[in-house]
Scaffold this motif. Sequence first.
Motif, PDB file in Angstrom:
ATOM      1  N   ILE A 146       0.831  -1.211   0.000  1.00 39.67           N
ATOM      2  CA  ILE A 146       0.000   0.000   0.000  1.00 39.67           C
ATOM      3  C   ILE A 146       0.857   1.249   0.000  1.00 39.67           C
ATOM      4  CG2 ILE A 146      -1.452   1.372   1.572  1.00 39.67           C
ATOM      5  CD1 ILE A 146      -3.097  -1.128   2.050  1.00 39.67           C
ATOM      6  N   VAL A 147       1.941   1.234   0.757  1.00 47.81           N
ATOM      7  CA  VAL A 147       2.866   2.372   0.779  1.00 47.81           C
ATOM      8  C   VAL A 147       3.375   2.655  -0.633  1.00 47.81           C
ATOM      9  CG1 VAL A 147       5.106   3.193   1.619  1.00 47.81           C
ATOM     10  CG2 VAL A 147       3.556   1.999   3.179  1.00 47.81           C
ATOM     11  N   GLY A 148       3.721   1.596  -1.364  1.00 42.69           N
ATOM     12  CA  GLY A 148       4.235   1.763  -2.721  1.00 42.69           C
ATOM     13  C   GLY A 148       3.186   2.263  -3.690  1.00 42.69           C
ATOM     14  N   VAL A 149       1.968   1.728  -3.601  1.00 45.26           N
ATOM     15  CA  VAL A 149       0.896   2.155  -4.503  1.00 45.26           C
ATOM     16  C   VAL A 149       0.553   3.625  -4.269  1.00 45.26           C
ATOM     17  CG1 VAL A 149      -1.494   1.786  -5.194  1.00 45.26           C
ATOM     18  CG2 VAL A 149      -0.039  -0.177  -4.697  1.00 45.26           C
ATOM     19  N   ALA A 150       0.538   4.051  -2.998  1.00 42.11           N
ATOM     20  CA  ALA A 150       0.265   5.452  -2.677  1.00 42.11           C
ATOM     21  C   ALA A 150       1.319   6.363  -3.293  1.00 42.11           C
ATOM     22  CB  ALA A 150       0.212   5.642  -1.165  1.00 42.11           C
ATOM     23  N   ARG A 151       2.556   5.924  -3.269  1.00 43.04           N
ATOM     24  CA  ARG A 151       3.633   6.709  -3.884  1.00 43.04           C
ATOM     25  C   ARG A 151       3.437   6.790  -5.403  1.00 43.04           C
ATOM     26  NH1 ARG A 151       6.267  10.792  -5.010  1.00 43.04           N
ATOM     27  NH2 ARG A 151       8.312  10.495  -5.954  1.00 43.04           N
ATOM     28  N   GLY A 152       2.850   5.749  -5.993  1.00 43.02           N
ATOM     29  CA  GLY A 152       2.581   5.751  -7.433  1.00 43.02           C
ATOM     30  C   GLY A 152       1.661   6.890  -7.843  1.00 43.02           C
ATOM     31  N   ILE A 153       0.734   7.269  -6.965  1.00 38.87           N
ATOM     32  CA  ILE A 153      -0.162   8.398  -7.256  1.00 38.87           C
ATOM     33  C   ILE A 153       0.642   9.688  -7.398  1.00 38.87           C
ATOM     34  CG2 ILE A 153      -2.061   9.806  -6.344  1.00 38.87           C
ATOM     35  CD1 ILE A 153      -3.013   7.225  -4.892  1.00 38.87           C
ATOM     36  N   ASN A 154       1.582   9.892  -6.490  1.00 34.87           N
ATOM     37  CA  ASN A 154       2.426  11.091  -6.564  1.00 34.87           C
ATOM     38  C   ASN A 154       3.275  11.111  -7.827  1.00 34.87           C
ATOM     39  OD1 ASN A 154       2.907  10.349  -3.125  1.00 34.87           O
ATOM     40  ND2 ASN A 154       1.481  11.862  -3.932  1.00 34.87           N
ATOM     41  N   ILE A 155       3.718   9.927  -8.247  1.00 35.60           N
ATOM     42  CA  ILE A 155       4.514   9.846  -9.475  1.00 35.60           C
ATOM     43  C   ILE A 155       3.682  10.268 -10.680  1.00 35.60           C
ATOM     44  CG2 ILE A 155       5.657   8.225 -11.051  1.00 35.60           C
ATOM     45  CD1 ILE A 155       6.632   6.705  -8.562  1.00 35.60           C
ATOM     46  N   ILE A 156       2.433   9.835 -10.726  1.00 36.77           N
ATOM     47  CA  ILE A 156       1.531  10.232 -11.823  1.00 36.77           C
ATOM     48  C   ILE A 156       1.369  11.751 -11.855  1.00 36.77           C
ATOM     49  CG2 ILE A 156      -0.909  10.236 -12.526  1.00 36.77           C
ATOM     50  CD1 ILE A 156       0.483   7.793 -13.507  1.00 36.77           C
ATOM     51  N   LEU A 157       1.154  12.355 -10.703  1.00 36.91           N
ATOM     52  CA  LEU A 157       0.966  13.809 -10.631  1.00 36.91           C
ATOM     53  C   LEU A 157       2.235  14.557 -11.023  1.00 36.91           C
ATOM     54  CD1 LEU A 157      -1.060  13.942  -7.293  1.00 36.91           C
ATOM     55  CD2 LEU A 157      -1.951  14.386  -9.578  1.00 36.91           C
ATOM     56  N   ASP A 158       3.378  14.042 -10.570  1.00 41.72           N
ATOM     57  CA  ASP A 158       4.651  14.688 -10.916  1.00 41.72           C
ATOM     58  C   ASP A 158       4.932  14.580 -12.413  1.00 41.72           C
ATOM     59  OD1 ASP A 158       5.056  15.360  -8.288  1.00 41.72           O
ATOM     60  OD2 ASP A 158       6.389  13.675  -7.844  1.00 41.72           O
ATOM     61  N   ASP A 159       4.754  13.382 -12.960  1.00 45.10           N
ATOM     62  CA  ASP A 159       5.013  13.186 -14.387  1.00 45.10           C
ATOM     63  C   ASP A 159       4.007  13.947 -15.248  1.00 45.10           C
ATOM     64  OD1 ASP A 159       7.064  11.571 -13.622  1.00 45.10           O
ATOM     65  OD2 ASP A 159       6.118   9.674 -14.179  1.00 45.10           O
TER      66      ASP A 159
END
Length: 511
Positions: free
Chosen positions: A373-386
């Motif tokens: 879950i920690v990793g998937v949550a970080r994936g959201i931030n990656i989408i927003l940054d990219d």
Amino acid sequence: MSNLLNKNDKEKKERKFPSAFSVLFIVLVFAAILTYVVPAGSYDRLQYNKETNSFLRVNSDGTETSLEASQKVLDDLKITVPLKSFVNEDIKKPVAIPGSYHKLDQQPQGFMKVARAPIDGIADCIGIIVFVLILGGCIGVLNKTGTFDAGIAALSKKTKGKEFLMVAIISSIIALGGTTFGLAEETIAFYPILMPIFLASGFDAIVTIAAIYMGSAIGTMFSTTNAFSVVVASNAAGISFKDGLTFRIISLVLAQIITLWYIYRYAKKVKKDPEASIIAEDMPRINKQYLEGYDPDNVAPFNFRRITMLVVFMAAFPIMIYGVMNLEWWFEEMSTLFLIVGIALLFLSGLPEGDAVSAFLDGASDLVSVALIVGVARGINIILDDGMISDTMLYQASNIISGMNGVLFSSVQMILFSFLGIFIPSSSGLATLSMPIIAPLADTVSLGRDVVVSAYNYGQGRMAIIAPTGLILATLEMVDVSYNKWVKFIVPLMGILLILAIVMLGIQTIF
């Protein structure tokens, strides 16, 4: 009749709130949709290079320019951060350059980007994930040897009749850690220890979450010396973190008292009537998970071996806190510490080698879902940054508050920081990005920049209480409570804290 019962059971299952993973994937898809709707844009950024003693300006188009590391360069760029803050490495991340926002070509994040984001997020959070798994292994060994059961029984006898005092003390200690050095992710380690103790004391799982998570949340929301938020924010705003410190200390004390009162009222109601618990239907399952086989009248003796194992495990926590505060430790060092503790527990357990290792691996496997879950949550931030939309939101937020009168300025910007905190959950990242842009706006309305720093702390800290992109879903997964039930419990308190923050900002604005 049986068909009707089956139909009702089916409807209940269909109405069940989505799991933490489903919530995160819904938010992930929503974030991707935003990259199609919100205009892409970026501020130019300035970063200090210690080795060459120079600045590197990274423009929104990706080009780079080397600049002299001088106060004149900062003044010319209208960056109010003192040069010494860069040289002393008080500011480590690139800062946004005021007035440099540019629109960019849209960067929509399509299906493959969304599909890959959780993988990239897991890779980016590997330090936290390893920490969680090793911690789970240590807990597995302690459970296998009956150490926790014996310790719970001993502690329950000591605290009988004063159970909530234990809740108040633990929550306040965690709040102290949050306000001084940003105790947050590290609290994941506390749930497997405290959950069975609180359950055995007659509280439900919500009380455990509230005591630990809200202790950390209140501490970080009303930070006093937290280097990851208030110190970074103050440096980026060009002021000392001591400016406005008195108001933040008073706010911290008031917020913690209010929070403990709120938890106490709920805990008292649930103790009187367990069916009044928000998670009443889940408690049999949770009790089985944490207290299965636990009988206070028939537990293993709290003998020398078990006492030694518990002391070794508990001793890791003050060492971890000292390392984070004074030795610049992060998850790699914390994982190493608990790996050493885990090996020590294997030897102290007295179990055959195969059984001891199996207990460690079983404990780690119990926390795999939390780690993911920690990793998937970080994936959201990656989408927003990219997708290049975070800077656009900051740009629009700065336009909204520009020119407002003082009291309204402070309250509205706090709410905007709450909004930005969803998309930029890193407290230090949000500070270094936003403060050079928003802090100078306070000058235009004759407002102290310390008010901006306080508004930032209150705003992003308050949103962290429920933001899916933060730590809350990993916490809920660890204790097996659904997100909607946490929201139902905490929203009234969030409203009270909002009123407190607005009042304290108003007072700080006047004085």
